[in-house]
Design an enzyme around this catalytic site. Structure first.
Site, PDB file in Angstrom:
ATOM      1  N   LYS A  14       8.908   3.148  -3.303  1.00 49.05           N
ATOM      2  CA  LYS A  14       9.101   1.938  -2.498  1.00 49.05           C
ATOM      3  C   LYS A  14      10.472   1.321  -2.792  1.00 49.05           C
ATOM      4  O   LYS A  14      11.244   1.038  -1.880  1.00 49.05           O
ATOM      5  CB  LYS A  14       7.994   0.911  -2.781  1.00 49.05           C
ATOM      6  CG  LYS A  14       8.058  -0.286  -1.844  1.00 49.05           C
ATOM      7  CD  LYS A  14       7.232  -1.459  -2.292  1.00 49.05           C
ATOM      8  CE  LYS A  14       8.082  -2.408  -3.117  1.00 49.05           C
ATOM      9  NZ  LYS A  14       7.458  -3.680  -3.424  1.00 49.05           N
ATOM     10  N   ASP A  47       5.011  -1.265   1.455  1.00 56.15           N
ATOM     11  CA  ASP A  47       4.596  -2.383   0.607  1.00 56.15           C
ATOM     12  C   ASP A  47       3.206  -2.820   1.083  1.00 56.15           C
ATOM     13  O   ASP A  47       2.576  -2.131   1.886  1.00 56.15           O
ATOM     14  CB  ASP A  47       5.624  -3.527   0.664  1.00 56.15           C
ATOM     15  CG  ASP A  47       5.538  -4.284   1.984  1.00 56.15           C
ATOM     16  OD1 ASP A  47       4.967  -3.736   2.963  1.00 56.15           O
ATOM     17  OD2 ASP A  47       6.004  -5.430   2.035  1.00 56.15           O
TER      18      ASP A  47
END
Ligand code: SF4
Length: 286
Positions: free
Chosen positions: A184, A203
């Site tokens: 991420k 996310d």
């Protein structure tokens, strides 16, 4: 929209009231703001039934991953959020890397309150690399999980200084070698700073909304990312993440999404919609 099935408008109270009568076809979902909210399982069970208590079956021809549906989702997101960018304040790749590490389990607003003073105090990776993690803790305490984050930031600074000449690498594998950096964070830095689409940022918002839109049925971030990379054209990976994150903050919030205001409503079949003009699917879960 099903014929004769007019969508209800939000009431002045901000709550969407249920239709008195349902005329078959798609069932408008019941009021969005029960108090207290129904448990997710009960809501899903209720959502999967029509007014006669029969299970709603998705249309046989419906394919949530059909290219034209995915294109329509991308089109509407692009029209609704044309210029959205990363919400973390930064002026270089290192600042973005640190801000993203600090944003774990924390709001961007809170991180943006902390980082200006932090980067004034420690302007370069070299300054961070010279610290003991304990020295950094007071400066980032308010972002939560500050002990682990201190170790990650100082560890990343030492790697950047020791192995990459003081510059944040623009390569996925190199970024993943830094302490505290998973896909991420690497995708945020690669996409938002270097403009490289190496993956899709997953996310909490992308996770939730991708499932609601039936672009994935996975629960694991890496598997969700793989699913999204298969159905979304690469040139949209960066924008898609920004737009979905923004959508998750503005409308498609975790509890009681604002479906009546949502530009995706007519093509969204999420089981926990608060208002619907289309059949809802038990497989599209939050
Ligand atoms: S219709 Fe509701 S659940 Fe679907 S994307 Fe929009 S806000 Fe989210």
């Amino acid at each position: 929209m099903a014929r004769g099935n007019m969508p209800r408008q939000p009431s002045k109270s901000g709550r969407h009231t249920a239709a008195e009568k349902v005329r078959g076809g798609a069932r408008p979902v019941k009021a969005s703001a029960p108090s207290p909210p129904a448990p997710a399982k009960a809501a899903r069970a209720r959502a999967a039934l029509n007014a006669a208590g029969e299970a709603i079956k998705p249309p046989k021809t419906y394919d949530p991953l059909a290219p034209e549906r995915v294109q329509e989702i991308l089109k509407r997101l692009g029209q609704t959020y044309p210029d959205v960018k990363c919400a973390l304040t930064h002026s270089n790749a290192w600042e973005l890397l640190v801000a993203t590490i600090l944003s774990a389990q924390c709001t961007d607003v809170r991180v943006n309150m902390v980082t200006p003073g932090l980067f004034k105090k420690y302007p370069t990776p070299k300054h961070f690399a010279a610290l003991d993690p304990e020295e950094l803790e007071p400066d980032i305490r308010s972002t939560g999980f500050f002990r682990n984050k201190s170790k990650s930031v100082v560890g990343a600074a030492r790697e950047v200084v020791g192995n990459f000449g003081g510059k944040v690498p623009d390569d996925m594998q190199a970024l993943l070698s830094l302490p505290g950096v998973a896909r991420k964070t690497a995708n945020v830095v690669l996409g938002s700073w270097f403009g490289k689409a190496e993956g899709v940022v997953v996310d909490t918002h992308v996770h939730r909304i991708s499932r609601r839109l039936e672009l994935t049925q996975e629960n694991d971030a890496q598997k969700i990312e793989q699913d999204l990379m298969k159905v979304i054209p690469r040139e949209r990976w960066i924008d898609f993440s920004h737009q979905v994150i923004h959508h998750g903050r503005a409308l498609c919030v975790a509890r009681l999404p604002k479906c009546a205001e949502c530009p995706l409503e007519t093509i969204c079949h999420a089981a926990d919609k608060t208002w619907s003009t289309v059949p809802i699917h038990i497989t599209a879960q939050p």
